[in-house]
Motif scaffolding. Structure first.
Motif, PDB file in Angstrom:
ATOM      1  N   SER A 212       0.959  -1.291   0.007  1.00  0.00           N
ATOM      2  CA  SER A 212       0.088  -0.262  -0.131  1.00  0.00           C
ATOM      3  C   SER A 212       0.834   1.334  -0.054  1.00  0.00           C
TER       4      SER A 212
ATOM      5  N   VAL B 124      -8.981   0.343 -10.954  1.00  0.00           N
ATOM      6  CA  VAL B 124      -8.528   0.559  -9.552  1.00  0.00           C
ATOM      7  C   VAL B 124      -9.784   0.513  -8.577  1.00  0.00           C
TER       8      VAL B 124
ATOM      9  N   ARG C 275      -9.773  -0.873  -4.820  1.00  0.00           N
ATOM     10  CA  ARG C 275      -8.450  -0.853  -4.240  1.00  0.00           C
ATOM     11  C   ARG C 275      -7.865   0.448  -3.813  1.00  0.00           C
TER      12      ARG C 275
ATOM     13  N   MET D 196      -3.783   3.789  -1.968  1.00  0.00           N
ATOM     14  CA  MET D 196      -3.614   2.578  -2.867  1.00  0.00           C
ATOM     15  C   MET D 196      -3.192   1.293  -2.121  1.00  0.00           C
ATOM     16  N   ASN D 197      -4.274   0.410  -2.175  1.00  0.00           N
ATOM     17  CA  ASN D 197      -4.098  -0.799  -1.587  1.00  0.00           C
ATOM     18  C   ASN D 197      -4.022  -1.872  -2.539  1.00  0.00           C
ATOM     19  N   SER D 198      -3.521  -3.015  -2.101  1.00  0.00           N
ATOM     20  CA  SER D 198      -3.414  -4.573  -3.019  1.00  0.00           C
ATOM     21  C   SER D 198      -2.595  -3.894  -4.505  1.00  0.00           C
TER      22      SER D 198
ATOM     23  N   LYS E  64      -0.538  -3.804  -7.768  1.00  0.00           N
ATOM     24  CA  LYS E  64      -0.029  -4.512  -8.683  1.00  0.00           C
ATOM     25  C   LYS E  64       0.964  -3.917  -9.597  1.00  0.00           C
TER      26      LYS E  64
ATOM     27  N   ASP F 186       0.228  -1.305 -11.921  1.00  0.00           N
ATOM     28  CA  ASP F 186      -0.012   0.132 -11.156  1.00  0.00           C
ATOM     29  C   ASP F 186       1.249   0.884 -11.181  1.00  0.00           C
TER      30      ASP F 186
END
Length: 116
Positions: free
Chosen positions: A17, A64, A67, A83-85, A87, A90
């Protein structure tokens, strides 16, 4: 003079994150919606998230949703992107953006790299 300055980017592992911030000045912050864009290498700049002046309504790119969370603090004249999870896809430079009348304003951007 409108100024937008992003911060909070960096290198993070997949699944991690980050919280981006955009400090603003030079306009009546609470009167304007704000948006976050991103641009990955070799790709066009794309809208990530948007929020209204009062912070009541927000919208997200499909990629997004669920997330990322956009928010704002009108007293601090700052807009955030949690911003979580994260990738690898991103990975991009993230930009804060304001449209005021016929003018568009951008910050210098902050790099987000998602990699193991």
């Amino acid at each position: 003079q409108v100024q937008l300055v992003e911060s909070g980017g960096g290198l993070v592992q997949p699944g991690g994150s980050l919280r981006l911030s955009c400090a603003t000045s030079g306009f009546i912050f609470s009167s304007y919606g704000m948006t976050w864009y991103r641009q990955a290498p070799g790709k066009e700049r794309e809208l990530v998230a948007a929020i209204t002046g009062a912070g009541v309504i927000s919208n997200y790119a499909d990629s997004v949703k669920g997330r990322f969370t956009i928010s704002r603090d009108n007293a601090q004249k700052t807009v955030y992107l949690k911003m979580n999870s994260l990738k690898p896809e991103d990975t991009a430079v993230y930009y804060c953006h304001l449209t005021r009348g016929n003018n568009r304003y951008w910050g210098p951007g902050t790099q987000v790299t998602v990699s193991s």
